[in-house]
Scaffold this motif. Sequence first.
Motif, mmCIF file in Angstrom:
data_model
loop_
_atom_site.group_PDB
_atom_site.id
_atom_site.type_symbol
_atom_site.label_atom_id
_atom_site.label_comp_id
_atom_site.label_asym_id
_atom_site.label_seq_id
_atom_site.Cartn_x
_atom_site.Cartn_y
_atom_site.Cartn_z
ATOM 1 N N ALA A 196 -6.168 -13.955 1.006
ATOM 2 C CA ALA A 196 -5.321 -13.487 -0.106
ATOM 3 C C ALA A 196 -5.042 -14.400 -1.226
ATOM 4 C CB ALA A 196 -3.858 -13.206 0.596
ATOM 5 N N GLY A 197 -3.980 -14.249 -2.396
ATOM 6 C CA GLY A 197 -4.132 -15.297 -3.291
ATOM 7 C C GLY A 197 -4.614 -14.813 -4.362
ATOM 8 N N PRO A 198 -4.457 -15.484 -5.565
ATOM 9 C CA PRO A 198 -4.482 -14.913 -7.010
ATOM 10 C C PRO A 198 -6.281 -15.176 -7.179
ATOM 11 C CG PRO A 198 -3.537 -16.967 -7.115
ATOM 12 C CD PRO A 198 -3.544 -16.629 -5.666
ATOM 13 N N ARG A 199 -6.926 -16.208 -6.506
ATOM 14 C CA ARG A 199 -8.459 -16.470 -6.723
ATOM 15 C C ARG A 199 -9.109 -15.497 -6.056
ATOM 16 N NH1 ARG A 199 -9.142 -23.327 -6.232
ATOM 17 N NH2 ARG A 199 -7.993 -23.827 -8.055
ATOM 18 N N ALA A 200 -8.760 -15.352 -4.702
ATOM 19 C CA ALA A 200 -9.359 -14.150 -3.959
ATOM 20 C C ALA A 200 -9.409 -12.769 -4.569
ATOM 21 C CB ALA A 200 -8.845 -14.087 -2.624
ATOM 22 N N ALA A 201 -8.018 -12.726 -5.161
ATOM 23 C CA ALA A 201 -7.914 -11.340 -5.706
ATOM 24 C C ALA A 201 -8.831 -11.238 -6.929
ATOM 25 C CB ALA A 201 -6.658 -10.932 -6.052
ATOM 26 N N ALA A 202 -8.855 -12.264 -7.882
ATOM 27 C CA ALA A 202 -9.963 -12.285 -9.022
ATOM 28 C C ALA A 202 -11.360 -12.287 -8.743
ATOM 29 C CB ALA A 202 -9.601 -13.756 -10.049
ATOM 30 N N ARG A 203 -11.737 -12.726 -7.547
ATOM 31 C CA ARG A 203 -13.239 -12.556 -7.276
ATOM 32 C C ARG A 203 -13.463 -11.229 -6.891
ATOM 33 N NH1 ARG A 203 -12.694 -16.144 -3.739
ATOM 34 N NH2 ARG A 203 -12.634 -15.036 -1.802
ATOM 35 N N GLU A 204 -12.359 -10.471 -6.301
ATOM 36 C CA GLU A 204 -12.539 -8.993 -5.873
ATOM 37 C C GLU A 204 -12.777 -8.182 -7.200
ATOM 38 O OE1 GLU A 204 -12.925 -7.659 -2.827
ATOM 39 O OE2 GLU A 204 -12.539 -9.627 -1.625
ATOM 40 N N ARG A 205 -11.802 -8.364 -7.957
ATOM 41 C CA ARG A 205 -11.991 -7.723 -9.343
ATOM 42 C C ARG A 205 -13.311 -8.146 -10.109
ATOM 43 N NH1 ARG A 205 -6.669 -10.241 -9.831
ATOM 44 N NH2 ARG A 205 -5.163 -8.538 -8.382
ATOM 45 N N ARG A 206 -13.655 -9.148 -10.163
ATOM 46 C CA ARG A 206 -14.862 -9.496 -10.612
ATOM 47 C C ARG A 206 -16.040 -8.575 -10.133
ATOM 48 N NH1 ARG A 206 -13.273 -15.025 -10.675
ATOM 49 N NH2 ARG A 206 -14.616 -15.421 -8.887
ATOM 50 N N HIS A 207 -16.176 -8.330 -9.014
ATOM 51 C CA HIS A 207 -17.065 -7.470 -8.332
ATOM 52 C C HIS A 207 -16.968 -5.899 -8.077
ATOM 53 C CE1 HIS A 207 -17.892 -11.571 -6.792
ATOM 54 N NE2 HIS A 207 -18.989 -11.216 -6.432
ATOM 55 N N GLY A 208 -16.193 -5.598 -8.938
ATOM 56 C CA GLY A 208 -15.770 -4.109 -9.258
ATOM 57 C C GLY A 208 -14.874 -3.489 -8.099
ATOM 58 N N ARG A 209 -13.910 -4.469 -7.439
ATOM 59 C CA ARG A 209 -13.128 -4.128 -6.466
ATOM 60 C C ARG A 209 -11.678 -4.179 -6.675
ATOM 61 N NH1 ARG A 209 -17.558 -6.654 -3.368
ATOM 62 N NH2 ARG A 209 -16.264 -8.430 -3.165
ATOM 63 N N VAL A 210 -10.724 -3.458 -6.029
ATOM 64 C CA VAL A 210 -9.411 -3.665 -6.245
ATOM 65 C C VAL A 210 -8.635 -4.345 -5.009
ATOM 66 C CG1 VAL A 210 -7.014 -2.370 -6.542
ATOM 67 C CG2 VAL A 210 -9.409 -1.846 -7.866
ATOM 68 N N PRO A 211 -8.050 -5.201 -4.985
ATOM 69 C CA PRO A 211 -7.119 -5.757 -3.806
ATOM 70 C C PRO A 211 -6.212 -4.549 -3.526
ATOM 71 C CG PRO A 211 -7.431 -7.346 -5.658
ATOM 72 C CD PRO A 211 -7.859 -6.260 -6.091
ATOM 73 N N ALA A 212 -5.934 -4.472 -2.345
ATOM 74 C CA ALA A 212 -5.163 -3.540 -1.838
ATOM 75 C C ALA A 212 -4.502 -4.053 -0.567
ATOM 76 C CB ALA A 212 -5.743 -2.277 -1.385
ATOM 77 N N VAL A 213 -3.231 -3.671 -0.253
ATOM 78 C CA VAL A 213 -2.269 -3.910 0.946
ATOM 79 C C VAL A 213 -1.810 -2.513 1.611
ATOM 80 C CG1 VAL A 213 -0.412 -5.139 1.734
ATOM 81 C CG2 VAL A 213 -1.533 -6.173 -0.196
ATOM 82 N N LEU A 214 -1.998 -2.526 2.973
ATOM 83 C CA LEU A 214 -1.760 -1.476 3.550
ATOM 84 C C LEU A 214 -0.582 -2.135 4.402
ATOM 85 C CD1 LEU A 214 -1.712 1.570 4.693
ATOM 86 C CD2 LEU A 214 -3.441 0.812 6.497
ATOM 87 N N LEU A 215 0.763 -1.253 4.341
ATOM 88 C CA LEU A 215 1.789 -1.652 4.889
ATOM 89 C C LEU A 215 2.117 -0.821 6.328
ATOM 90 C CD1 LEU A 215 4.122 -2.401 2.059
ATOM 91 C CD2 LEU A 215 2.747 -3.914 3.193
ATOM 92 N N THR A 216 2.484 -1.265 7.512
ATOM 93 C CA THR A 216 2.889 -0.638 8.544
ATOM 94 C C THR A 216 4.282 -0.807 8.788
ATOM 95 O OG1 THR A 216 0.597 -0.591 9.511
ATOM 96 C CG2 THR A 216 2.576 -0.154 10.909
ATOM 97 N N LEU A 217 5.082 0.279 8.970
ATOM 98 C CA LEU A 217 6.593 0.243 9.097
ATOM 99 C C LEU A 217 6.843 -0.178 10.505
ATOM 100 C CD1 LEU A 217 8.071 2.991 6.579
ATOM 101 C CD2 LEU A 217 7.330 0.552 6.184
ATOM 102 N N ALA A 218 8.143 -0.958 10.832
ATOM 103 C CA ALA A 218 8.265 -1.117 12.107
ATOM 104 C C ALA A 218 8.898 -0.224 13.005
ATOM 105 C CB ALA A 218 9.412 -2.177 12.038
ATOM 106 N N GLY A 219 9.427 0.994 12.386
ATOM 107 C CA GLY A 219 9.811 2.187 13.078
ATOM 108 C C GLY A 219 9.604 3.587 12.315
ATOM 109 N N ALA A 220 10.059 4.426 12.893
ATOM 110 C CA ALA A 220 10.166 5.838 11.679
ATOM 111 C C ALA A 220 11.418 5.863 11.132
ATOM 112 C CB ALA A 220 10.265 7.113 12.771
ATOM 113 N N ALA A 221 12.644 5.004 11.290
ATOM 114 C CA ALA A 221 13.719 5.067 10.764
ATOM 115 C C ALA A 221 13.764 4.395 9.353
ATOM 116 C CB ALA A 221 14.883 4.786 11.440
ATOM 117 N N PRO A 222 14.381 4.597 8.389
ATOM 118 C CA PRO A 222 14.245 3.922 7.252
ATOM 119 C C PRO A 222 15.206 2.533 7.531
ATOM 120 C CG PRO A 222 16.018 5.628 6.757
ATOM 121 C CD PRO A 222 15.314 5.935 8.354
ATOM 122 N N GLY A 223 14.585 1.489 6.774
ATOM 123 C CA GLY A 223 15.311 0.267 6.895
ATOM 124 C C GLY A 223 14.612 -0.565 8.087
ATOM 125 N N ASN A 224 13.608 -0.133 8.461
ATOM 126 C CA ASN A 224 13.190 -0.975 9.879
ATOM 127 C C ASN A 224 12.239 -2.269 9.284
ATOM 128 O OD1 ASN A 224 14.495 0.401 11.929
ATOM 129 N ND2 ASN A 224 12.840 1.889 12.089
#
Length: 242
Positions: free
Chosen positions: A47-75
């Motif tokens: 992660a970090g700005p340098r790694a993200a910049a390297r991804e963009r130079r190669h035609g890619r977009v840095p992305a993050v997938l979040l997994t919630l702790a549970g089904a209820a809101p606010g978990n």
Amino acid sequence: MAQFLRGKAAAAAAGEAALRASAPAPWRRTASASYHHTLQAVPRETAGPRAAARERRHGRVPAVLLTLAGAAPGNGIAHRQLLTADRGQLAEMLKQSPYFLSTPVRLQVRAGERSNAIIHDGTVLPIKVHRYGTGNILNLVMVKANEGTMLKVDLPVEFKGEDACPGLKKGGFLQKIRTSLVYLCPAEHIPPKIEVDLTNLDVGDRVLMHDIPVHPSLKLLSKNETMPICKILASKPIEPVE
């Protein structure tokens, strides 16, 4: 003769290797129609700005997938997975879907750029697309949208029936006060947009937040549900002169 055959076989093998090397990575191939409906991604380790910049130079977009702790809101967030997506494909999906940030999509994560091994295949909800001032895509944030998970979604408001609106036919003016509304939605009942029907509105009429019919499982997140979304004014307001 045997030496000649061995040389010919070696040349053929080298040619096949060159073809494999020059072929696009499996997660970037666009022959299938699912290209526009399934977001392809691969893991990234740093992660970090340098790694993200390297991804963009190669035609890619840095992305993050979040997994919630549970089904209820606010978990809260249980896990963050760092990914990288193809910029061209993501730009095309944004172009094809004006409601990209309120529409669950299929995410397929492969083990690597040259790998056919799929390590994740499921439904996610894109919740943020950051852009440069020029409009170029900076990064993407997604959340796992398993059935039963409650998600806060900013749903765009779309006004329909302007051609039939009695107030507008009389020369009135449609004042659009809200362009989106925030709802708490179960993942299986996320509408791509909120439609506001103008076909029966006359001059002086307004539509309030709680007037909008939605699925009963959706909860409007607003401190004041009686706030108007739009009004039909007798004429266009005069803008103050600066």
